[in-house]
Scaffold this motif. Structure first.
Motif, PDB file in Angstrom:
ATOM      1  N   UNK A   1      25.254 -11.615 -54.885  1.00  0.00           N
ATOM      2  CA  UNK A   1      26.213 -12.105 -53.899  1.00  0.00           C
ATOM      3  C   UNK A   1      27.505 -11.318 -54.026  1.00  0.00           C
ATOM      4  N   UNK A   2      28.035 -10.904 -52.893  1.00  0.00           N
ATOM      5  CA  UNK A   2      29.335 -10.238 -52.848  1.00  0.00           C
ATOM      6  C   UNK A   2      30.287 -11.070 -52.007  1.00  0.00           C
ATOM      7  N   UNK A   3      31.535 -11.162 -52.462  1.00  0.00           N
ATOM      8  CA  UNK A   3      32.590 -11.763 -51.646  1.00  0.00           C
ATOM      9  C   UNK A   3      33.756 -10.784 -51.595  1.00  0.00           C
ATOM     10  N   UNK A   4      34.089 -10.365 -50.378  1.00  0.00           N
ATOM     11  CA  UNK A   4      35.200  -9.451 -50.154  1.00  0.00           C
ATOM     12  C   UNK A   4      36.414 -10.262 -49.725  1.00  0.00           C
ATOM     13  N   UNK A   5      37.587  -9.867 -50.194  1.00  0.00           N
ATOM     14  CA  UNK A   5      38.796 -10.620 -49.877  1.00  0.00           C
ATOM     15  C   UNK A   5      39.574  -9.912 -48.771  1.00  0.00           C
ATOM     16  N   UNK A   6      39.615 -10.541 -47.616  1.00  0.00           N
ATOM     17  CA  UNK A   6      40.373 -10.054 -46.469  1.00  0.00           C
ATOM     18  C   UNK A   6      41.699 -10.822 -46.408  1.00  0.00           C
TER      19      UNK A   6
ATOM     20  N   UNK B   1      29.610 -17.666 -53.615  1.00  0.00           N
ATOM     21  CA  UNK B   1      28.828 -16.934 -54.613  1.00  0.00           C
ATOM     22  C   UNK B   1      27.662 -17.748 -55.151  1.00  0.00           C
ATOM     23  N   UNK B   2      27.708 -19.051 -54.968  1.00  0.00           N
ATOM     24  CA  UNK B   2      26.731 -19.937 -55.598  1.00  0.00           C
ATOM     25  C   UNK B   2      25.498 -20.132 -54.729  1.00  0.00           C
ATOM     26  N   UNK B   3      24.482 -20.766 -55.314  1.00  0.00           N
ATOM     27  CA  UNK B   3      23.269 -21.099 -54.568  1.00  0.00           C
ATOM     28  C   UNK B   3      23.528 -22.185 -53.526  1.00  0.00           C
ATOM     29  N   UNK B   4      24.675 -22.863 -53.601  1.00  0.00           N
ATOM     30  CA  UNK B   4      25.031 -23.821 -52.553  1.00  0.00           C
ATOM     31  C   UNK B   4      25.193 -23.127 -51.205  1.00  0.00           C
ATOM     32  N   UNK B   5      25.462 -21.817 -51.253  1.00  0.00           N
ATOM     33  CA  UNK B   5      25.622 -21.026 -50.025  1.00  0.00           C
ATOM     34  C   UNK B   5      24.464 -20.039 -49.864  1.00  0.00           C
ATOM     35  N   UNK B   6      23.275 -20.439 -50.328  1.00  0.00           N
ATOM     36  CA  UNK B   6      22.134 -19.523 -50.363  1.00  0.00           C
ATOM     37  C   UNK B   6      21.716 -19.020 -48.987  1.00  0.00           C
TER      38      UNK B   6
END
Length: 245
Positions: A130-135, A227-232
């Motif tokens: 999982x990637x999270x980019x900060x805009x 990032x978690x499986x809650x947002x799979x």
């Protein structure tokens, strides 16, 4: 919650502000966190506080970024990448220099591209990640921030493209776009316009539906969810963390 037990996380720009809050949040949920930052001393301090590791990383340098990813993936896995590295060089368009433009674009856009490119090589091989980019809300436009707005808008397009290209390999990519968050960066803005930070925050809060400015932890909580499986089944999304619509 221990949603990240046994997982390895790399946070670029993780020494302070949103990056440090994110590193702390993911570590508190069981992750082994590598804090990568240009400011090695601050990265070390944050890493020691959360039980993680620190690496010095200039995100505009391919060698530095690839070394940071390699350090995070020493075990053979990299489960999460969060790209928080950022700078501001604010000015009106007719006063903005080439250096102002290039430094901001290089840090935000090139830096995130390099991190995502290096991380996906590991994540696609393992078939997950999982990637999270900060805009930023500045992606929608903001006076005095042509360079920053352009970079942050670009990150939203990059996020959606990563989601399209990497989804078949089990890799998700999402984006958070913070509003006014009380960090050293927003303090810089207050100083630039000649206001005390307290007055700057109070003025901003009056325009926010929740009637308060955000804290780094407000953003870290959303990043942790993504990032978690809650947002799979969530990928390619941009979530505004701004206290209002």
């Amino acid at each position: 919650m221990r949603r990240f037990e046994g997982q390895t996380v790399l946070v670029t720009g993780g020494a302070k502000g949103i990056g440090a809050a994110t590193a702390a949040r993911l570590a508190s949920e069981g992750a082994q966190v590598v804090v990568a930052d240009f400011d090695e001393a601050a990265a070390t301090e944050t890493a020691e506080r959360i039980g993680g590791r620190a690496v010095r990383c200039d995100v505009t340098s391919r060698a530095d970024v690839e070394a940071a990813v390699a350090a995070a993936a020493e075990s053979g896995r990299l489960d999460v990448l969060v790209t928080c590295a950022g700078i501001i060089r604010d000015n009106l368009i007719h006063k903005m220099t080439d250096d102002d433009w290039e430094a901001v674009i290089a840090t935000h856009l090139r830096g995130t591209f390099l991190a995502a490119q290096a991380a996906q090589a590991v994540m696609t091989q393992q078939g997950s990640g999982s990637m999270v980019l900060v805009s930023s809300v500045s992606a929608l436009g903001n006076r005095g921030q042509a360079n920053y707005s352009a970079a942050k808008a670009g990150l939203q397009g990059l996020t959606k493209t990563l989601a399209i290209e990497l989804g078949r390999f089990g890799v998700r990519a999402n984006c958070v776009a913070p509003g006014f968050i009380a960090t050293a960066m927003t303090q810089q803005t207050a100083e630039r316009i000649g206001m005390s930070f307290d007055d700057f925050q109070a003025t901003a809060a009056e325009q926010i539906p929740l009637r308060r400015v955000g804290q780094p932890e407000d953003v870290a909580g959303v990043i942790a969810f993504l990032c978690s499986d809650d947002a799979a089944y969530v990928t390619g999304q941009v979530i505004y963390v701004s206290g209002g619509p």
